[in-house]
Design a protein around this motif. Structure first.
Motif, PDB file in Angstrom:
ATOM      1  N   GLY A 182       0.827  -1.203   0.000  1.00 21.97           N
ATOM      2  CA  GLY A 182       0.000   0.000   0.000  1.00 21.97           C
ATOM      3  C   GLY A 182       0.861   1.252   0.000  1.00 21.97           C
ATOM      4  O   GLY A 182       1.813   1.362   0.790  1.00 21.97           O
ATOM      5  N   ILE A 183       0.541   2.203  -0.903  1.00 19.02           N
ATOM      6  CA  ILE A 183       1.316   3.434  -1.042  1.00 19.02           C
ATOM      7  C   ILE A 183       0.368   4.631  -1.068  1.00 19.02           C
ATOM      8  O   ILE A 183      -0.640   4.605  -1.775  1.00 19.02           O
ATOM      9  N   PRO A 184       0.681   5.709  -0.333  1.00 20.88           N
ATOM     10  CA  PRO A 184      -0.139   6.920  -0.434  1.00 20.88           C
ATOM     11  C   PRO A 184      -0.030   7.511  -1.839  1.00 20.88           C
ATOM     12  O   PRO A 184       0.990   7.342  -2.510  1.00 20.88           O
ATOM     13  N   ASP A 185      -1.066   8.235  -2.253  1.00 19.39           N
ATOM     14  CA  ASP A 185      -1.082   8.779  -3.605  1.00 19.39           C
ATOM     15  C   ASP A 185       0.104   9.691  -3.875  1.00 19.39           C
ATOM     16  O   ASP A 185       0.674   9.676  -4.957  1.00 19.39           O
ATOM     17  N   ASP A 186       0.506  10.500  -2.877  1.00 23.97           N
ATOM     18  CA  ASP A 186       1.596  11.436  -3.124  1.00 23.97           C
ATOM     19  C   ASP A 186       2.962  10.758  -3.133  1.00 23.97           C
ATOM     20  O   ASP A 186       3.985  11.414  -3.333  1.00 23.97           O
ATOM     21  N   PHE A 187       2.993   9.428  -2.927  1.00 24.22           N
ATOM     22  CA  PHE A 187       4.241   8.680  -3.059  1.00 24.22           C
ATOM     23  C   PHE A 187       4.231   7.778  -4.287  1.00 24.22           C
ATOM     24  O   PHE A 187       5.225   7.153  -4.609  1.00 24.22           O
ATOM     25  N   ALA A 188       3.099   7.683  -4.957  1.00 25.53           N
ATOM     26  CA  ALA A 188       3.006   6.809  -6.135  1.00 25.53           C
ATOM     27  C   ALA A 188       3.549   7.541  -7.355  1.00 25.53           C
ATOM     28  O   ALA A 188       2.911   7.632  -8.393  1.00 25.53           O
ATOM     29  N   ALA A 189       4.739   8.093  -7.229  1.00 25.24           N
ATOM     30  CA  ALA A 189       5.374   8.827  -8.313  1.00 25.24           C
ATOM     31  C   ALA A 189       6.287   7.889  -9.096  1.00 25.24           C
ATOM     32  O   ALA A 189       6.497   6.732  -8.734  1.00 25.24           O
ATOM     33  N   ASP A 190       6.824   8.420 -10.203  1.00 30.84           N
ATOM     34  CA  ASP A 190       7.656   7.586 -11.072  1.00 30.84           C
ATOM     35  C   ASP A 190       8.842   6.987 -10.325  1.00 30.84           C
ATOM     36  O   ASP A 190       9.230   5.851 -10.569  1.00 30.84           O
ATOM     37  N   THR A 191       9.440   7.755  -9.395  1.00 34.71           N
ATOM     38  CA  THR A 191      10.652   7.278  -8.724  1.00 34.71           C
ATOM     39  C   THR A 191      10.390   6.044  -7.868  1.00 34.71           C
ATOM     40  O   THR A 191      11.079   5.037  -8.007  1.00 34.71           O
ATOM     41  N   GLN A 195      11.555  -2.495 -10.162  1.00 36.76           N
ATOM     42  CA  GLN A 195      12.867  -3.153 -10.225  1.00 36.76           C
ATOM     43  C   GLN A 195      12.938  -4.315  -9.249  1.00 36.76           C
ATOM     44  O   GLN A 195      13.501  -5.371  -9.561  1.00 36.76           O
ATOM     45  N   PHE A 196      12.347  -4.131  -8.069  1.00 35.95           N
ATOM     46  CA  PHE A 196      12.310  -5.226  -7.095  1.00 35.95           C
ATOM     47  C   PHE A 196      11.543  -6.414  -7.661  1.00 35.95           C
ATOM     48  O   PHE A 196      11.973  -7.560  -7.552  1.00 35.95           O
ATOM     49  N   GLU A 201      14.751   6.918   2.863  1.00 32.36           N
ATOM     50  CA  GLU A 201      15.919   7.556   3.473  1.00 32.36           C
ATOM     51  C   GLU A 201      16.585   8.511   2.486  1.00 32.36           C
ATOM     52  O   GLU A 201      16.935   9.647   2.830  1.00 32.36           O
ATOM     53  N   LYS A 202      16.728   8.058   1.249  1.00 30.67           N
ATOM     54  CA  LYS A 202      17.366   8.901   0.227  1.00 30.67           C
ATOM     55  C   LYS A 202      16.494  10.108  -0.112  1.00 30.67           C
ATOM     56  O   LYS A 202      16.998  11.209  -0.329  1.00 30.67           O
TER      57      LYS A 202
END
Length: 284
Positions: A94-103, A110-111, A276-277
Motif C-alpha cells: 500500500g502506497i499513499p497517492d503522493d508517493f506513487a510517483a515515477d521514482t 525493479q524489485f 531515506e534517500k
C-alpha cells in the motif's frame, strides 16, 4: 467453508460490484449474486450494503474479508505444495497517492523484476484506507502518514508540512481561506482545518480530490491553498507559511504485518532505503 463462495466474495470486494466480479471469475452477475446470498445465508448475516450498482461492506463483511483472503491464500499454498509446482509469493503493498510517483514506482518495479518468485499487488490509496487494510490483513506492507509516535513501525520519517498556493493567489484578501485538500480522513486536511480554527480563521473547501495531481493542478490554477509535504511542491507553486498558522510535523511510517515473510521484509527494506534517500534529498 465453501472456498468458491469466498472467492466470489473477495472478487466482489476487489471489483467494487457484482457485474465486474462476474467478469473476474467468468460467471454471470446473477450467479455471483446467488453465491453471495448463499454465503450470507450460511453465515446468517448480511455482508454487503447494496446501493444501486455500488456495494460496500457491512461490519460483518469487513470482519470476514481478512479471514477469506487468508483461507484462499492457504488453499493455494496447499495445492502448490502437494502438486510440487513452484510457489509464487504474492506481496500486497500500500502506497499513499503522493508517493506513487515515477521514482518509487520504478524502485518497486525493479524489485519485482529481480524476484520472479514474487508477484506484487500494489494499492494506491488514502492513508486512512491503507491503515484499515493493514488492520484487516489485506496488506503486507504499507507507507502511511500519521501522528508522530503512534504505533509500531519498521521505520519512520518526520514530515514538515507547508502551506502551498499559486503566486497569483492573494491570501490577504481570501476570507474564508479556500482550502485545496484530500478527502476527509487525510491527516494533512485535519491539520490544516485545526490550525485555521485555532487561529480564528474561517475556511472553506474550494477543491477536493483523492489524487495529488488534481490538487497540484488546482493549486497552480489559483483555486486555493493546501497543506502538503515538501515533496508535493510542483511548478507554479509557492510556499506561504508566513501568511498562515504554523502546523506541527506529521510522520511517515513504514509498517509491516508480522510475522513478515522473507520477500515482504526485502521489499520493505528496499522502500526504507528509498525513503531515506528522499528525506536526505529534500532536506538538502
Amino acid at each position: 467453508m465453501d472456498l468458491d463462495l469466498l472467492h466470489s466474495f473477495v472478487s466482489v470486494v476487489d471489483a467494487g460490484g457484482f457485474t465486474a466480479a462476474g467478469e473476474r471469475v467468468h460467471r454471470s452477475q446473477s450467479t455471483v449474486s446467488q453465491q453471495i446470498r448463499k454465503l450470507e445465508e450460511s453465515l446468517d448475516c448480511a455482508l454487503f450494503i447494496r446501493e444501486g450498482r455500488q456495494v460496500s461492506l457491512t461490519e460483518d463483511g469487513e470482519r470476514l474479508l481478512g479471514y477469506a483472503r487468508r483461507m484462499l491464500a492457504l488453499s493455494t499454498e496447499v495445492r502448490e505444495a502437494v502438486s510440487g509446482r513452484k510457489r509464487v509469493d504474492v506481496i500486497r503493498l500500500g502506497i499513499p497517492d503522493d508517493f506513487a510517483a515515477d521514482t518509487l514506482t520504478a524502485v518497486v518495479s525493479q524489485f519485482a523484476l529481480s524476484r520472479p518468485d514474487v508477484r506484487l499487488s500494489v494499492r494506491c490509496d488514502l492513508t486512512a484506507s491503507l491503515a484499515r487494510g493493514l488492520e484487516r490483513g489485506d496488506l503486507d506492507v504499507a507507507l502511511i502518514k500519521r501522528e508522530p509516535g503512534t504505533g509500531g513501525a519498521l521505520a519512520t520519517w518526520r514530515e514538515n508540512l507547508h502551506w502551498i498556493c499559486s503566486p497569483s493567489l492573494d491570501l490577504a484578501g481570501a476570507e474564508p481561506v479556500p482550502l485545496v485538500a484530500f478527502p476527509q480522513g487525510c491527516i494533512y486536511r485535519n491539520r490544516a482545518i485545526h490550525a485555521l480554527e485555532a487561529a480564528g480563521r474561517h475556511w472553506r473547501i474550494a477543491y477536493e480530490s483523492p489524487n495529488l495531481l488534481g490538487l497540484q493542478a488546482a493549486l497552480a490554477g489559483g483555486l486555493g491553498v493546501a497543506l502538503l509535504e515538501r515533496r508535493c511542491i510542483g511548478a507554479g507553486h509557492r510556499i506561504v507559511d508566513a501568511e498562515l498558522p504554523a502546523v506541527p510535523p506529521t510522520e511517515l511510517a513504514l509498517c509491516v504485518v508480522e510475522p513478515a515473510r522473507e520477500p515482504v521484509r526485502r521489499l520493505a527494506m528496499t522502500i526504507e532505503d528509498f525513503c531515506e534517500k528522499e528525506t536526505t534529498r529534500l532536506a538538502a
